[in-house]
Design a protein around this motif. Structure first.
Motif, mmCIF file in Angstrom:
data_model
loop_
_atom_site.group_PDB
_atom_site.id
_atom_site.type_symbol
_atom_site.label_atom_id
_atom_site.label_comp_id
_atom_site.label_asym_id
_atom_site.label_seq_id
_atom_site.Cartn_x
_atom_site.Cartn_y
_atom_site.Cartn_z
ATOM 1 N N PRO A 298 0.614 -1.154 0.077
ATOM 2 C CA PRO A 298 0.238 -0.254 -0.130
ATOM 3 C C PRO A 298 0.780 1.199 -0.205
ATOM 4 C CG PRO A 298 -0.697 -1.845 1.982
ATOM 5 C CD PRO A 298 0.768 -2.280 1.168
ATOM 6 N N GLY B 272 2.526 1.510 -3.641
ATOM 7 C CA GLY B 272 1.545 2.263 -4.655
ATOM 8 C C GLY B 272 1.028 3.665 -4.025
ATOM 9 N N TRP B 273 0.738 3.869 -2.915
ATOM 10 C CA TRP B 273 0.339 5.605 -2.792
ATOM 11 C C TRP B 273 1.939 6.288 -3.185
ATOM 12 C CZ3 TRP B 273 3.338 8.597 0.945
ATOM 13 C CH2 TRP B 273 2.670 9.948 1.049
ATOM 14 N N GLU C 67 -3.252 -1.244 5.146
ATOM 15 C CA GLU C 67 -4.542 -0.796 4.432
ATOM 16 C C GLU C 67 -4.324 -1.691 3.458
ATOM 17 O OE1 GLU C 67 -4.333 2.963 1.787
ATOM 18 O OE2 GLU C 67 -5.590 2.967 3.612
ATOM 19 N N HIS C 68 -3.809 -2.731 3.675
ATOM 20 C CA HIS C 68 -3.995 -3.916 2.595
ATOM 21 C C HIS C 68 -4.864 -4.576 1.753
ATOM 22 C CE1 HIS C 68 0.300 -4.264 4.483
ATOM 23 N NE2 HIS C 68 1.011 -4.789 3.913
ATOM 24 N N LYS D 65 -5.746 5.732 -9.872
ATOM 25 C CA LYS D 65 -5.307 4.782 -8.278
ATOM 26 C C LYS D 65 -4.508 3.387 -9.227
ATOM 27 C CE LYS D 65 -8.907 5.923 -5.278
ATOM 28 N NZ LYS D 65 -8.408 6.054 -4.531
ATOM 29 N N ASP E 251 -2.400 1.967 -6.416
ATOM 30 C CA ASP E 251 -2.593 1.736 -5.571
ATOM 31 C C ASP E 251 -3.325 0.221 -6.475
ATOM 32 O OD1 ASP E 251 -2.949 3.236 -3.719
ATOM 33 O OD2 ASP E 251 -4.658 3.703 -4.231
ATOM 34 N N VAL E 252 -3.998 0.165 -7.530
ATOM 35 C CA VAL E 252 -3.964 -1.326 -8.264
ATOM 36 C C VAL E 252 -3.095 -1.947 -8.140
ATOM 37 C CG1 VAL E 252 -4.944 -2.071 -10.483
ATOM 38 C CG2 VAL E 252 -6.136 -0.486 -8.938
ATOM 39 N N THR F 134 -8.017 -3.379 2.046
ATOM 40 C CA THR F 134 -8.933 -1.694 1.531
ATOM 41 C C THR F 134 -8.176 -1.670 -0.190
ATOM 42 O OG1 THR F 134 -8.387 -0.398 3.456
ATOM 43 C CG2 THR F 134 -8.945 0.547 1.223
ATOM 44 N N GLN F 135 -7.153 -2.091 -0.446
ATOM 45 C CA GLN F 135 -7.133 -2.163 -1.824
ATOM 46 C C GLN F 135 -7.117 -3.078 -2.881
ATOM 47 O OE1 GLN F 135 -2.083 -1.352 -2.290
ATOM 48 N NE2 GLN F 135 -2.600 -0.062 -2.108
ATOM 49 N N ALA G 39 -1.345 -3.546 -5.341
ATOM 50 C CA ALA G 39 -2.489 -4.414 -4.662
ATOM 51 C C ALA G 39 -2.315 -5.901 -5.699
ATOM 52 C CB ALA G 39 -4.306 -4.424 -5.338
#
Length: 422
Positions: free
Chosen positions: A63, A66-67, A216-217, A362, A365-366, A219-220, A369
Motif C-alpha cells: 500500500p 502504491g500511494w 490497509e492491504h 488509482k 494502488d491497483v 482496502t486495496q 494490490a
C-alpha cells in the motif's frame, strides 16, 4: 478511463524505461543466484529463504508503494530507487569480499525492498508514456525484456560462478560471487545516469500520507476485487507468478537430484549442479522470451483474449509433458521451453489489461494490490514446493500436480476473460 494520447508517442523514453527496468531485474535476480550459487558451494540451501525475501516486502509494504507512485512524480521515485540500487550492490560487494554472508544477505534484503517501491513507479509510467493504444505492445515488451533480464541474471550468475571456481579452485567461493557483484555495481551507475533522461509526469493523486497505509492491504485488495475485469486479470497474473516460482525451485531440485550419486560436499558435484541449474533455466526462460515476443506482436494494437487462452492451455500441456518425459532427454528440454513459451503468452495480455483498465488516479494502488497478490502467491510457491519436496514427491509428480492446477486456472480464464475484453 483516460485514453488521451500525445500526437507523437515518445518511444525513446519508453525504450529508456525498458533498459532501466531490465537492468533492475537482471541485477536483483543475478545477485539472488550469486547467493544461491554461494550457498551450493557452502552446502546450504539458500534458494528457499531468498525466494521468500524477494516477495516479502511486497506483502508488507505494497500500500505504501502504491500511494507513493500515485502521490508523487513516478519518474522521481524511479530515479531514487535506481540510486538505492547502486548503494545496495556496493554494500553486497563489500560483504562478499569480506567473506561475510550475513552482510551480503542483509543488503540483498534492502534490494528486495527497493524492488517493491520500483515496481509501481515503473509500471505506472508505461501508460503515461505510450497511452492506451500502444499499452498492449508496450506492456508485452516490458515483460519480455524483464524475462530476458531474469534469464541472464539466473544463468549468468550460475555460469560465472561455475567458470570462476573452475579457474580459481574450490576455496574461491566468495571471490567468485564478489567480482560479478562488483561488475553489476558499475552497470547500475550507468543505469542511474540513463534514468535522468526519463520525462516527468504530474502526480495523479493528492491524497496525503496516512498511517493506515502501513496496514490497509485489504482496502486495496477490496478495490481490486470489486472490479470484475481487474479481479479476473489479477487471478491469472498471480497464478503465473505462482507457477513460475514453483517451476524455478523444481528445476533446482532436478539439478540437485541429478547429482545425488556424488559424495556430499564433493567439489565436482557442486560445479555440476550449478551447470545443470543454468541449463534448465536457459531452456524455460528462452521459451518464455520467444512466447512473450509473439504475444506482444499479437497484442500490438489490441489486447486479445485468445492469446491468454491459448497460453493457459499450452502451459497445462507443458507441465503434463514434463511429468511424463525422462529428465535430460531432448523431449524434456523441448517441454521446458514449450512451458515457458506458453506461460509468457498467457501473461502478456493479462498484464496489459490490468494496467489499461485501472483508473489513472488509482493505477498505483491497483498495481500495488496486484503486486501483493503476486507476491503472496510467490511465497505460496516456495511453501508448496518445499512441502512437496519434503513429502518425497518427485519433480515429475510435482509437474503433474502443476498441470492439474494450470488446467483449472485455464478453464477459469476462458470463461471470464472474453467478457472482460468485450
Amino acid at each position: 478511463m483516460n485514453t488521451t494520447e500525445s500526437p507523437k508517442t515518445p518511444w525513446r523514453s519508453f525504450w529508456s524505461l525498458t533498459v532501466i527496468q531490465s537492468m533492475n531485474s537482471l541485477n536483483e535476480k543475478g545477485v539472488q543466484f550469486l547467493l544461491i550459487a554461494l550457498g551450493i558451494w557452502m552446502s546450504r540451501e539458500l534458494q528457499y529463504p531468498l525466494s521468500v525475501l524477494i516477495v516479502l516486502p511486497f506483502v508488507l509494504f505494497s500500500p505504501l508503494g502504491g500511494w507513493l507512485a500515485d502521490r508523487y512524480c513516478k519518474t522521481r521515485l524511479l530515479q531514487a530507487m535506481v540510486l538505492l540500487q547502486v548503494l545496495v550492490l556496493a554494500g553486497m560487494t563489500a560483504g562478499l569480499f569480506l567473506h561475510n554472508l550475513y552482510i551480503a544477505i542483509g543488503f540483498f534484503t534492502v534490494f528486495c525492498v527497493q524492488a517493491m517501491f520500483f515496481s509501481p513507479a515503473k509500471k505506472g509510467l508505461v501508460k503515461d508514456i505510450v497511452g492506451s493504444q500502444h499499452i498492449g505492445f508496450a506492456s508485452g515488451i516490458l515483460e519480455i525484456t524483464s524475462m530476458l533480464a531474469l534469464l541472464i541474471g539466473q544463468i549468468g550468475a550460475l555460469s560465472i560462478v561455475y567458470f570462476l571456481l573452475t579457474r580459481w579452485g574450490s576455496n574461491a567461493g566468495f571471490e567468485a560471487a564478489a567480482w560479478p557483484c562488483a561488475v553489476a555495481t558499475c552497470g547500475a551507475v550507468v543505469v542511474l545516469l540513463l534514468s535522468l533522461t526519463i520525462p516527468r509526469f504530474k502526480a495523479q493523486s493528492r491524497q496525503p500520507f496516512r498511517r493506515s497505509l502501513l496496514w490497509e492491504h485489504f482496502t486495496q485488495l477490496r478495490m481490486l476485487w470489486r472490479n470484475p475485469v481487474l479481479r479476473n486479470s489479477e487471478i491469472g497474473i498471480g497464478y503465473f507468478w505462482f507457477i513460475a516460482g514453483t517451476m524455478m525451485l523444481v528445476a533446482l531440485q532436478m539439478a540437485s537430484d541429478a547429482q545425488a550419486g556424488s559424495p556430499d560436499g564433493d567439489f565436482m558435484k557442486v560445479l555440476a549442479q550449478q551447470k545443470d541449474s543454468a541449463l534448465l533455466m536457459a531452456w524455460i526462460s528462452g521459451g518464455s522470451i520467444l512466447g512473450g515476443v509473439l504475444a506482444s506482436v499479437a497484442c500490438a494494437r489490441k489486447i486479445r483474449a485468445w492469446v491468454a487462452n491459448v497460453g493457459g492451455i499450452g502451459m497445462t500441456l507443458g507441465c503434463a509433458a514434463l511429468a511424463l518425459v525422462p529428465y535430460g532427454s531432448v523431449l524434456f528440454f523441448v517441454a521446458l521451453a514449450f512451458t515457458g513459451f506458453m506461460a509468457a503468452g498467457y501473461l502478456v495480455p493479462l498484464n496489459a489489461l490490468l494496467q489499461d483498465r485501472a483508473d489513472n488516479d488509482k493505477r498505483g494502488d491497483v498495481i500495488a494490490a496486484g503486486n501483493l497478490v503476486d507476491c503472496f502467491l510467490g511465497i505460496m510457491s516456495v511453501v508448496v514446493q518445499f512441502a512437496m519436496k519434503e513429502a518425497g514427491l518427485s519433480p515429475q509428480t510435482q509437474c503433474a500436480l502443476l498441470a492439474l492446477s494450470s488446467a483449472a486456472v485455464a478453464c477459469f480464464m476462458f470463461r471470464n476473460l472474453k467478457s472482460a475484453l468485450a
